[in-house]
Write a protein that holds these residues in place. Structure first.
Motif, PDB file in Angstrom:
ATOM      1  N   ARG A   1       0.820   4.141  -2.868  1.00  0.00           N
ATOM      2  CA  ARG A   1       0.508   5.544  -2.540  1.00  0.00           C
ATOM      3  C   ARG A   1       1.660   6.491  -2.843  1.00  0.00           C
ATOM      4  NH1 ARG A   1      -2.193   3.244   2.183  1.00  0.00           N
ATOM      5  NH2 ARG A   1      -0.222   3.353   3.280  1.00  0.00           N
TER       6      ARG A   1
ATOM      7  N   TRP B   1     -12.368  -0.274  -8.268  1.00  0.00           N
ATOM      8  CA  TRP B   1     -12.089  -0.255  -9.701  1.00  0.00           C
ATOM      9  C   TRP B   1     -12.734  -1.455 -10.390  1.00  0.00           C
ATOM     10  CZ3 TRP B   1      -8.949  -3.740 -12.486  1.00  0.00           C
ATOM     11  CH2 TRP B   1      -8.713  -3.385 -13.820  1.00  0.00           C
TER      12      TRP B   1
ATOM     13  N   LEU C   1      -1.927   4.412  -6.980  1.00  0.00           N
ATOM     14  CA  LEU C   1      -3.299   4.349  -6.455  1.00  0.00           C
ATOM     15  C   LEU C   1      -4.148   5.493  -7.003  1.00  0.00           C
ATOM     16  CD1 LEU C   1      -3.447   3.203  -2.724  1.00  0.00           C
ATOM     17  CD2 LEU C   1      -4.119   1.995  -4.791  1.00  0.00           C
TER      18      LEU C   1
ATOM     19  N   ARG D   1      -7.626   4.995  -8.996  1.00  0.00           N
ATOM     20  CA  ARG D   1      -8.849   5.716  -8.587  1.00  0.00           C
ATOM     21  C   ARG D   1      -9.389   6.562  -9.739  1.00  0.00           C
ATOM     22  NH1 ARG D   1      -9.346   7.210  -2.812  1.00  0.00           N
ATOM     23  NH2 ARG D   1      -9.553   9.364  -3.542  1.00  0.00           N
TER      24      ARG D   1
ATOM     25  N   ASP E   1       0.833  -1.207   0.000  1.00  0.00           N
ATOM     26  CA  ASP E   1       0.000   0.000   0.000  1.00  0.00           C
ATOM     27  C   ASP E   1       0.865   1.254   0.000  1.00  0.00           C
ATOM     28  OD1 ASP E   1      -2.318  -1.514  -0.005  1.00  0.00           O
ATOM     29  OD2 ASP E   1      -2.731  -1.228   2.132  1.00  0.00           O
TER      30      ASP E   1
ATOM     31  N   ALA F   1      -5.974   5.524   1.387  1.00  0.00           N
ATOM     32  CA  ALA F   1      -6.415   4.491   0.443  1.00  0.00           C
ATOM     33  C   ALA F   1      -5.524   3.256   0.557  1.00  0.00           C
ATOM     34  CB  ALA F   1      -6.378   5.036  -0.974  1.00  0.00           C
TER      35      ALA F   1
ATOM     36  N   VAL G   1      -5.148  10.120  -1.566  1.00  0.00           N
ATOM     37  CA  VAL G   1      -4.795   8.701  -1.444  1.00  0.00           C
ATOM     38  C   VAL G   1      -4.149   8.353  -0.102  1.00  0.00           C
ATOM     39  CG1 VAL G   1      -4.556   8.416  -3.939  1.00  0.00           C
ATOM     40  CG2 VAL G   1      -2.534   8.963  -2.564  1.00  0.00           C
TER      41      VAL G   1
ATOM     42  N   THR H   1      -9.059  -0.056  -3.146  1.00  0.00           N
ATOM     43  CA  THR H   1      -9.044   0.703  -4.400  1.00  0.00           C
ATOM     44  C   THR H   1      -9.282  -0.212  -5.589  1.00  0.00           C
ATOM     45  OG1 THR H   1      -7.575   2.359  -3.431  1.00  0.00           O
ATOM     46  CG2 THR H   1      -7.671   2.262  -5.838  1.00  0.00           C
TER      47      THR H   1
ATOM     48  N   PRO I   1      -9.480  12.076  -7.080  1.00  0.00           N
ATOM     49  CA  PRO I   1      -9.031  10.681  -7.215  1.00  0.00           C
ATOM     50  C   PRO I   1      -7.515  10.542  -7.242  1.00  0.00           C
ATOM     51  CG  PRO I   1     -10.810  11.129  -8.745  1.00  0.00           C
ATOM     52  CD  PRO I   1     -10.432  12.449  -8.122  1.00  0.00           C
TER      53      PRO I   1
END
Length: 175
Positions: free
Chosen positions: A48, A113, A60, A64, A44, A104, A101, A109, A97
């Protein structure tokens, strides 16, 4: 020994007389799959990351954004149903979007999607390429053919950015 370039690419397995719809669907699905491949195996934190100093883009953020674009063109433009609303409308930032993030995660995510892609496929699967939809707000007319072609273009442009981001994160890009 590795396979020849493009050997696993479904687009090249299509018969030379494939119809237009089959080609458009195959090329768009290839782009969608490429997005997943470019993000595969990252944490993650890496997803990001904004590793290019001159840009605020993250992987990300791109995912998004592409979820938003899927929703806009298929649920907004290509259907007669009422517009379901934006995915990321918590601020006045039209680029939310891309920017929002910090909290997120990859799994949430990509789940969002994938929901948008599934809805897009359902909607597109019920319409002819000549079906005309209207853009919410402006009423501009777009055929499903136009929408599918534009989506291929949209993914292709952002996948180039994804290559640069991925390479800055861990040196990988890939097809």
């Amino acid at each position: 020994m590795s396979a020849a370039p493009g050997a696993s690419d479904r687009r090249f397995a299509l018969p030379p007389d494939a119809d237009e719809r089959t080609l458009l669907d195959a090329f768009l699905d290839f782009q969608r799959d490429a997005l997943v491949r470019k993000c595969d195996g990252l944490s993650d934190e890496q997803l990001r990351a904004r590793p290019v100093p001159s840009s605020a883009l993250s992987l990300l953020g791109l995912v998004r954004h592409l979820a938003t674009v899927e929703r806009w063109y298929f649920q907004g433009v290509s259907t007669d149903a009422p517009w379901p609303g934006d995915l990321f409308d918590l601020t006045d930032d039209v680029d939310a979007p891309f920017h929002d993030v910090a909290d997120a995660t990859g799994p949430e995510t990509f789940a969002l999607w994938r929901e948008q892609v599934a809805a897009s496929r359902r909607i597109a699967g019920t319409r002819s390429l000549d079906a005309i939809g209207r853009t919410p707000g402006s009423g501009a007319e777009r055929s499903l053919r136009w929408v599918l072609t534009h989506m291929i273009d949209e993914y292709a442009r952002h996948l180039g950015q994804a290559d640069i981001l991925r390479e800055a994160i861990d040196g990988r890009t890939g097809e």
